[in-house]
Design a protein around this motif. Structure first.
Motif, PDB file in Angstrom:
ATOM      1  N   VAL A 220     -37.813   3.213 -45.988  1.00  0.00           N
ATOM      2  CA  VAL A 220     -37.281   4.245 -46.886  1.00  0.00           C
ATOM      3  C   VAL A 220     -38.393   5.201 -47.310  1.00  0.00           C
ATOM      4  O   VAL A 220     -38.165   6.404 -47.453  1.00  0.00           O
ATOM      5  N   ALA A 221     -39.613   4.683 -47.475  1.00  0.00           N
ATOM      6  CA  ALA A 221     -40.740   5.548 -47.833  1.00  0.00           C
ATOM      7  C   ALA A 221     -41.007   6.574 -46.730  1.00  0.00           C
ATOM      8  O   ALA A 221     -41.267   7.753 -47.009  1.00  0.00           O
ATOM      9  N   VAL A 222     -40.948   6.134 -45.458  1.00  0.00           N
ATOM     10  CA  VAL A 222     -41.145   7.055 -44.342  1.00  0.00           C
ATOM     11  C   VAL A 222     -39.987   8.053 -44.269  1.00  0.00           C
ATOM     12  O   VAL A 222     -40.192   9.260 -44.091  1.00  0.00           O
ATOM     13  N   ILE A 223     -38.752   7.555 -44.431  1.00  0.00           N
ATOM     14  CA  ILE A 223     -37.571   8.435 -44.430  1.00  0.00           C
ATOM     15  C   ILE A 223     -37.716   9.494 -45.516  1.00  0.00           C
ATOM     16  O   ILE A 223     -37.384  10.674 -45.315  1.00  0.00           O
ATOM     17  N   CYS A 224     -38.211   9.079 -46.671  1.00  0.00           N
ATOM     18  CA  CYS A 224     -38.390  10.007 -47.796  1.00  0.00           C
ATOM     19  C   CYS A 224     -39.367  11.125 -47.417  1.00  0.00           C
ATOM     20  O   CYS A 224     -39.112  12.301 -47.701  1.00  0.00           O
ATOM     21  N   SER A 225     -40.455  10.749 -46.765  1.00  0.00           N
ATOM     22  CA  SER A 225     -41.427  11.756 -46.313  1.00  0.00           C
ATOM     23  C   SER A 225     -40.798  12.718 -45.315  1.00  0.00           C
ATOM     24  O   SER A 225     -41.037  13.931 -45.361  1.00  0.00           O
ATOM     25  N   LEU A 226     -39.986  12.182 -44.412  1.00  0.00           N
ATOM     26  CA  LEU A 226     -39.320  13.033 -43.423  1.00  0.00           C
ATOM     27  C   LEU A 226     -38.336  13.981 -44.101  1.00  0.00           C
ATOM     28  O   LEU A 226     -38.258  15.166 -43.761  1.00  0.00           O
ATOM     29  N   ALA A 227     -37.585  13.468 -45.067  1.00  0.00           N
ATOM     30  CA  ALA A 227     -36.616  14.309 -45.774  1.00  0.00           C
ATOM     31  C   ALA A 227     -37.321  15.422 -46.536  1.00  0.00           C
ATOM     32  O   ALA A 227     -36.899  16.584 -46.506  1.00  0.00           O
ATOM     33  N   GLU A 228     -38.419  15.072 -47.195  1.00  0.00           N
ATOM     34  CA  GLU A 228     -39.144  16.070 -47.983  1.00  0.00           C
ATOM     35  C   GLU A 228     -39.809  17.123 -47.098  1.00  0.00           C
ATOM     36  O   GLU A 228     -39.997  18.261 -47.518  1.00  0.00           O
ATOM     37  N   SER A 229     -40.140  16.738 -45.870  1.00  0.00           N
ATOM     38  CA  SER A 229     -40.762  17.702 -44.956  1.00  0.00           C
ATOM     39  C   SER A 229     -39.767  18.763 -44.500  1.00  0.00           C
ATOM     40  O   SER A 229     -40.153  19.866 -44.113  1.00  0.00           O
ATOM     41  N   GLY A 230     -38.479  18.418 -44.522  1.00  0.00           N
ATOM     42  CA  GLY A 230     -37.448  19.366 -44.107  1.00  0.00           C
ATOM     43  C   GLY A 230     -37.379  19.608 -42.617  1.00  0.00           C
ATOM     44  O   GLY A 230     -36.676  20.521 -42.165  1.00  0.00           O
ATOM     45  N   CYS A 231     -38.067  18.763 -41.816  1.00  0.00           N
ATOM     46  CA  CYS A 231     -38.170  19.045 -40.382  1.00  0.00           C
ATOM     47  C   CYS A 231     -37.083  18.370 -39.549  1.00  0.00           C
ATOM     48  O   CYS A 231     -36.902  18.707 -38.388  1.00  0.00           O
ATOM     49  N   CYS A 232     -36.383  17.399 -40.095  1.00  0.00           N
ATOM     50  CA  CYS A 232     -35.415  16.687 -39.247  1.00  0.00           C
ATOM     51  C   CYS A 232     -34.177  16.242 -40.035  1.00  0.00           C
ATOM     52  O   CYS A 232     -33.663  15.145 -39.819  1.00  0.00           O
ATOM     53  N   GLU A 233     -33.718  17.076 -40.954  1.00  0.00           N
ATOM     54  CA  GLU A 233     -32.543  16.750 -41.764  1.00  0.00           C
ATOM     55  C   GLU A 233     -31.332  16.448 -40.886  1.00  0.00           C
ATOM     56  O   GLU A 233     -30.596  15.485 -41.128  1.00  0.00           O
ATOM     57  N   GLU A 234     -31.126  17.301 -39.886  1.00  0.00           N
ATOM     58  CA  GLU A 234     -29.944  17.156 -39.030  1.00  0.00           C
ATOM     59  C   GLU A 234     -29.967  15.818 -38.294  1.00  0.00           C
ATOM     60  O   GLU A 234     -28.945  15.127 -38.209  1.00  0.00           O
ATOM     61  N   TRP A 235     -31.122  15.445 -37.774  1.00  0.00           N
ATOM     62  CA  TRP A 235     -31.245  14.152 -37.079  1.00  0.00           C
ATOM     63  C   TRP A 235     -30.980  12.996 -38.033  1.00  0.00           C
ATOM     64  O   TRP A 235     -30.255  12.056 -37.704  1.00  0.00           O
ATOM     65  N   LEU A 236     -31.580  13.054 -39.200  1.00  0.00           N
ATOM     66  CA  LEU A 236     -31.413  11.974 -40.174  1.00  0.00           C
ATOM     67  C   LEU A 236     -29.938  11.753 -40.493  1.00  0.00           C
ATOM     68  O   LEU A 236     -29.441  10.628 -40.480  1.00  0.00           O
ATOM     69  N   VAL A 237     -29.246  12.851 -40.778  1.00  0.00           N
ATOM     70  CA  VAL A 237     -27.837  12.742 -41.173  1.00  0.00           C
ATOM     71  C   VAL A 237     -26.967  12.296 -40.006  1.00  0.00           C
ATOM     72  O   VAL A 237     -26.105  11.421 -40.140  1.00  0.00           O
ATOM     73  N   SER A 238     -27.204  12.873 -38.823  1.00  0.00           N
ATOM     74  CA  SER A 238     -26.375  12.516 -37.667  1.00  0.00           C
ATOM     75  C   SER A 238     -26.600  11.073 -37.228  1.00  0.00           C
ATOM     76  O   SER A 238     -25.717  10.451 -36.630  1.00  0.00           O
ATOM     77  N   GLU A 239     -27.767  10.515 -37.530  1.00  0.00           N
ATOM     78  CA  GLU A 239     -28.056   9.115 -37.168  1.00  0.00           C
ATOM     79  C   GLU A 239     -27.589   8.133 -38.247  1.00  0.00           C
ATOM     80  O   GLU A 239     -27.833   6.936 -38.145  1.00  0.00           O
ATOM     81  N   GLY A 240     -26.966   8.647 -39.303  1.00  0.00           N
ATOM     82  CA  GLY A 240     -26.340   7.773 -40.294  1.00  0.00           C
ATOM     83  C   GLY A 240     -27.218   7.372 -41.459  1.00  0.00           C
ATOM     84  O   GLY A 240     -27.037   6.305 -42.042  1.00  0.00           O
ATOM     85  N   VAL A 241     -28.149   8.242 -41.848  1.00  0.00           N
ATOM     86  CA  VAL A 241     -29.062   7.860 -42.927  1.00  0.00           C
ATOM     87  C   VAL A 241     -28.383   7.845 -44.300  1.00  0.00           C
ATOM     88  O   VAL A 241     -28.788   7.078 -45.192  1.00  0.00           O
ATOM     89  N   LEU A 242     -27.335   8.673 -44.487  1.00  0.00           N
ATOM     90  CA  LEU A 242     -26.746   8.783 -45.832  1.00  0.00           C
ATOM     91  C   LEU A 242     -26.183   7.459 -46.353  1.00  0.00           C
ATOM     92  O   LEU A 242     -26.532   7.037 -47.468  1.00  0.00           O
ATOM     93  N   PRO A 243     -25.288   6.785 -45.609  1.00  0.00           N
ATOM     94  CA  PRO A 243     -24.788   5.508 -46.129  1.00  0.00           C
ATOM     95  C   PRO A 243     -25.895   4.477 -46.337  1.00  0.00           C
ATOM     96  O   PRO A 243     -25.841   3.676 -47.269  1.00  0.00           O
ATOM     97  N   SER A 244     -26.922   4.515 -45.479  1.00  0.00           N
ATOM     98  CA  SER A 244     -28.035   3.575 -45.641  1.00  0.00           C
ATOM     99  C   SER A 244     -28.811   3.856 -46.926  1.00  0.00           C
ATOM    100  O   SER A 244     -29.189   2.938 -47.666  1.00  0.00           O
ATOM    101  N   LEU A 245     -29.068   5.133 -47.209  1.00  0.00           N
ATOM    102  CA  LEU A 245     -29.764   5.494 -48.442  1.00  0.00           C
ATOM    103  C   LEU A 245     -28.949   5.107 -49.670  1.00  0.00           C
ATOM    104  O   LEU A 245     -29.493   4.615 -50.669  1.00  0.00           O
TER     105      LEU A 245
END
Length: 537
Positions: A220-245
């Motif tokens: 989750v710490a790495v995911i948080c860094s990725l989300a804050e970077s703004g570089c891969c929002e679409e990938w995160l969401v399409s791979e199902g990160v929302l229900p996991s978060l």
């Protein structure tokens, strides 16, 4: 002990080609043994099916041009060989029926089946990820030998291989790879982001469901860094990160909850993702964090809910989850100033266009809470904006009992420009009768509105002129405007024909109200009103 060490050393000294040869030799033996077993027919049938796929996977792996140069290939062949050896051992035990108990053997066979599935999947992933062509033994020595000490050898680590390891191998190996990635991102986040691919993001999201709480927390710490970077929002969401978060927010550790909430805060800036968070049931856990979380988590949850409230079609759903009461409580007793401001913005959004929600905020004591909050030394726009949205839904008598006008004057004197603009807009909304206009003027608003005509933004100048225009329909108020030295000069300046000057029509209305006075006429002429009016004509 010496013999065991010799065996271990010999195994470690084998080349990747020798490991391949060993695995290819052992597969037929394992199959032959497996087919001889009479007991547990269902499980052995599945094991045989997996063993029959191994040669093809080995052939695919060995035919890659970088096969002999890659540490991952050697490790994978070692894992396959170990599994094949275990299959032979279990087959021998079953053939001789020397197992200690039936349930234990069933468990052992299920474990073997899982290892075979993992081996087959990982061989396929090595080819699929393309990592074989990107990493070699010379750049990955410290990764394969001592992942846990990655912080000491960061320059040597091949980041693409580490990312690949998140998808390949057993849980402990993934744990060590993740440790190394966390350490690298702490030193140089861009080095990871620059080589990150969609499959790596998918692997990270998958790790959020790991059984190890510590592994989930680091992921989750790495995911948080990725989300804050703004570089891969679409990938995160399409791979199902929302229900996991959302699951982490519901039942994770304190650190995990904080990082998951911050991730949603960043992702919810997209209207589409904000809707998806609501659809995945994220509102209730976020509201819970607002009431029970630590200061950082509380602020992140309040900001996320504020971002979600921007989307008009989900506002009613937010209200049904009890957001109004929670935001008012935060406004009154939030741990951080940021939490309070997010709560005020959320209330401003909720009350922007929905009369039902306005009534709900009023019923919960929202006007009193907002007025109390505006008593602060530097009132900001969100709280005054929310109040502006509410004032037309109640009587002026009710507002008077709560001390509305003194707070309004305070905002016009000391608030940010946005807050002053919202206060002037509130005046326009409440001034629906001569009595109210007289009361507003007596509270001292007119000089402050005249000063606001000099504001830097056209929106603030426009709403100040609009408020004055409304107040000046009362003769007593016109006299006060006439007697103010700055009124005519400021209003004439608002006759500027520039299209960006949106205050012109209200300035003209105010000047018409003053035109009966000779003194005001002379002032208008001396400040260039005639020239402006000719251009406007």
């Amino acid at each position: 002990m010496g013999e065991e060490n010799d065996c271990v050393n010999k195994a470690a000294d084998r080349t990747v080609e020798q490991w391949l040869s060993h695995a290819q030799e052992v597969v037929p033996l394992a199959l032959d043994k497996a087919r001889q077993v009479k007991g547990f027919p269902g499980r052995w049938k599945m094991i045989i099916s997996r063993l029959e796929q191994v040669p093809t996977r080995l052939s695919d792996l060995s035919s890659h041009p970088c096969f002999s140069k890659n540490t991952l290939c050697k490790e994978q062949l070692q894992a396959v060989s170990k599994t094949l050896d275990e299959a032979i051992e279990l087959a021998d035990i079953c053939i001789q029926e020397k197992y200690e108990g039936k349930l234990q053997m069933q468990s052992d066979l299920d474990s073997l089946l899982g290892k075979l599935d993992l081996n087959l999947r990982d061989c396929g992933l090595l080819i699929k990820t393309g990592v074989l062509g990107e990493t070699t033994t010379t750049t990955t020595t410290c990764v394969s030998s001592n992942l846990s000490s990655a912080s000491e050898d960061l320059p040597q680590i091949n980041i693409k291989e580490l990312l690949a390891r998140l998808q390949i191998g057993h849980l402990e190996a993934k744990h060590k790879a993740l440790d190394a990635i966390v350490e690298i991102m702490r030193e140089d986040e861009k080095s990871v982001l620059s080589v990150l691919g969609r499959s790596n993001v998918a692997a990270l999201v998958q790790l959020m469901t790991a059984t190890s709480p510590r592994l989930r927390e680091k992921t989750v710490a790495v995911i948080c860094s990725l989300a804050e970077s703004g570089c891969c929002e679409e990938w995160l969401v399409s791979e199902g990160v929302l229900p996991s978060l959302i699951r982490v927010i519901e039942s994770g550790s304190l650190v995990g909850k904080e990082k998951a909430t911050i991730s949603l805060q960043r992702l919810s800036m997209s209207h589409e993702i904000a809707r998806a968070i609501v659809g995945h049931g994220g509102v209730r856990p976020l509201i819970e964090i607002c009431t029970t979380g630590d200061s950082v988590s509380q602020a992140a949850a309040a900001c996320t809910l504020k971002n979600i409230s921007v989307v008009p079609e989900v506002r009613q759903a937010l209200a049904e989850e009890g957001i109004v009461r929670v935001m008012l409580d935060l406004l009154g007793s939030g741990m951080l100033l940021g939490s309070k401001e997010y709560a005020a913005e959320c209330l401003q959004n909720l009350t922007a266009s929905n009369e039902t929600l306005r009534r709900s905020v009023i019923a919960e004591g929202g006007i009193r809470t907002l007025l109390a909050y505006l008593d602060g030394p530097l009132p900001q726009e969100p709280a005054m904006g929310a109040l502006r949205n509410l004032v037309a839904s109640v009587s002026m008598e009710f507002l008077d009992t709560l001390g509305f006008l003194p707070r309004l004057v305070h905002v016009l004197k000391s608030g940010s420009l946005g807050a002053q603009q919202a206060a002037a807009s509130a005046i326009c909304r409440v001034c629906d009768s001569p009595e109210v206009k007289k009361t507003v003027a007596e509270a001292g608003c007119i000089p402050l509105l005249i000063k606001m005509l000099e504001a830097k933004t056209s929106g603030a100048r426009e709403v100040a002129a609009q408020a004055l225009s409304s107040l000046m329909t009362l003769s007593h108020n016109r006299r006060e405007v006439k007697n103010n030295k700055k009124s005519v000069p400021n209003l004439v300046q608002l006759l500027d024909p520039n299209p960006q000057n949106t205050a012109k029509k209200y300035a003209i209305s105010c000047l018409l109200g003053l035109s009966a006075s000779r003194k005001c006429k002379r002032l208008m002429v001396s400040h260039g009103a005639i020239g402006y009016l000719k251009k406007l004509a």
